[in-house]
Design a protein around this motif. Structure first.
Motif: not given
Length: 521
Positions: A63-71
């Motif tokens: 879910a975090l990956e799909r939400a576009g988690l970035r620095d």
């Protein structure tokens, strides 16, 4: 005073730029007027979401990956489970696995169960925390080791900050005891039922991406839906999201201390003498032992005289639930349940109404419930002779508590702080509070075991209670008596020059700053 600080209307030195954001200094109660329009989240399209409404993904990490988690992103979470939350730590464990760094965590509150977050602060996964810091995380901040400044906001102030765009949430993670695959969810059903989910409302409305995490997936529709699935991007199913038995604060028991019982009884008698206790009145009391005892003294008076409240404000406990079921109040308006009896009542009793910080506390709105409450009874760690109060730091200067809804409640028609005159032989009434959280003009009465002090600004209360037989004294007299018993005024805490946190007022201005403590215990 440095070049980037000013003295605000309360006489406190505050920064004008906090974590890279220009911040207005406190200007006085009702003196700061916002301009512009509310923040708007990105426009979404149904074309990007499954037509069958199934938004389930395989894991929190996915879910975090799909939400576009970035620095550098801002991640929010909520304290509906209080010290029983099992999700927030996993969010940042997953973020660490994905290699994210310099995140900002904006919880509605952090509790001792979040102590593992410290390793993510140390490793650089989290840059800093903006939220109420209870216990170990507050201690960590007080040591001066957190990069960035902590920002403490009230419950209403947090809603205001997100609504106004002062805080932009990239990804909101909502731990929901029951959800359907679409993301409709609530906190009153399922094995982890914890009560309402109102603290997540602003995040659901304004965050770029919203992840619901549940351990009780039900077929569509999940009813009631405290958070609408139309606001949700992804749903994650876990084995267990929280320990609802730990929403019970350690203070949600009736005090057995004779002094505290006396304080509670004096508070109830004051409310009566002031003419507040009458049919159709309203009140709010916290979940501390003294506040709960006050509510029981008040209940007995109501029974005896057949007085019925129109509403009482939660956080609810079994004591307020009993009053509702006994017919002593028409409604409980509840933003947060403090025990499992409150959870059950919110689920089963249509007169136990789930509220949220927008309804109850948001100062940048068209009114709120807080100012309509006849009397509110709150705690404090310190008060001073100007009736200013502190709720976040201890006498040694350490930042150990959050603000909660405390600041918002000060707008009631009568605010009473029932507090012991000293704790561990340290006087609680001081010349000037260590950290200013609430201005004295909003605090009407201080009740101690040594007497009741009424703010001179409230001539109406002074006149109403003059002949009531209560031990009403000047606050300076109580302070002097306590100091004579305790061997003098308390030593002032030793601080460094380093600011470690800002205290926001309900309108987003900065009412005070907290510095790091020179010598940690």
């Amino acid at each position: 005073m440095s070049s980037n600080t000013v003295i605000n209307a309360a006489g406190r030195e505050v920064l004008t730029n906090i974590n890279g954001v220009e911040s207005a200094p406190y200007a006085g109660v009702g003196k700061h007027h916002p301009a512009g329009r509310k923040y708007a989240p990105p426009i979404a399209s149904c074309a990007d979401y499954p037509a069958d409404g199934n938004k389930i993904v395989g894991s929190l990490r996915e879910a975090l990956e799909r939400a576009g988690l970035r620095d550098g992103m801002t991640i929010s979470s909520h304290h509906h489970f209080r010290n029983g939350d099992l999700v927030a730590n996993q969010v940042f464990d997953a973020a660490a696995d994905l290699g994210a760094r310099d995140l900002r965590w904006v919880p509605s509150a952090a509790f001792p169960c979040h102590e593992p977050i410290i390793r993510h602060l140390e490793s650089g996964v989290i840059h800093h925390i903006e939220g109420s810091l209870n216990g170990p995380l507050g201690d960590y901040a007080s040591s001066g080791r957190m990069r960035g400044l902590g920002v403490l906001r009230s419950h209403g102030g947090r809603y205001q900050a997100i609504q106004d765009g002062e805080v932009h949430v990239d990804i909101a993670v909502i731990a929901a005891p029951t959800s359907d695959p679409f993301g409709n969810c609530n906190g009153v059903q399922g094995p982890s039922a914890c009560g309402g989910l109102g603290f997540a409302l602003a995040d659901a409305q304004y965050a770029d991406k919203v992840i619901v995490v549940t351990d009780n997936l039900v077929p569509f529709p999940c009813v009631p839906w405290q958070i609408h699935g139309n606001l949700v991007d992804y749903v994650v199913v876990m084995d267990k999201i929280g320990e609802p038995e730990k929403i019970v604060s350690g203070t949600t028991n009736i005090t057995k201390s004779p002094d505290r019982l006396l304080i509670a009884e004096l508070t109830a008698r004051f409310v009566d003498a002031a003419g507040i206790l009458k049919d159709g009145f309203s009140f709010q009391a916290g979940a501390g032992g003294t506040a709960l005892s006050f509510a029981l003294f008040l209940r007995d008076m109501m029974r005896e005289r057949r007085i019925k409240a129109r509403f009482v404000r939660g956080g609810s406990t079994r004591y307020l639930v009993d009053m509702l079921e006994e017919g002593l109040t028409d409604y409980i308006l509840d933003g947060q349940t403090f025990d499992l009896a409150g959870v059950q009542s919110m689920r089963d009793n249509p007169r136990h109404i789930h509220t949220n910080p927008f309804v109850s506390y948001n100062y940048h709105g068209k009114g709120n419930v807080a100012s309509m409450v006849d009397v509110v009874v709150l705690g404090a760690t310190e008060v001073d002779v100007q009736f200013n109060a502190n709720v976040v730091s201890h006498s040694d200067g350490r930042l150990l508590h959050g603000i909660g809804g405390w600041q918002n409640c000060l707008f009631s028609k009568c605010t009473i702080l029932p507090i012991p005159s000293f704790r561990d032989r340290i006087p609680v009434i001081v010349d000037q509070v260590t950290t200013l959280c609430g201005p004295g003009e909003l605090i009407d009465v201080i009740v101690t075991e040594r007497g009741i002090a009424i703010n001179p600004l409230r001539r109406d209360l002074i006149d109403a209670t003059r002949n009531a037989g209560l031990p009403i004294r000047r606050i300076e007299e109580i302070k002097a008596e306590v100091e004579s018993l305790c061997g003098g005024a308390p030593d002032k805490p030793a601080f460094t020059d380093q600011f470690i946190a800002a205290i926001k007022w309900v309108d987003g201005t900065v009412i005070d700053m907290v510095r790091s403590v020179e010598r940690m215990p």
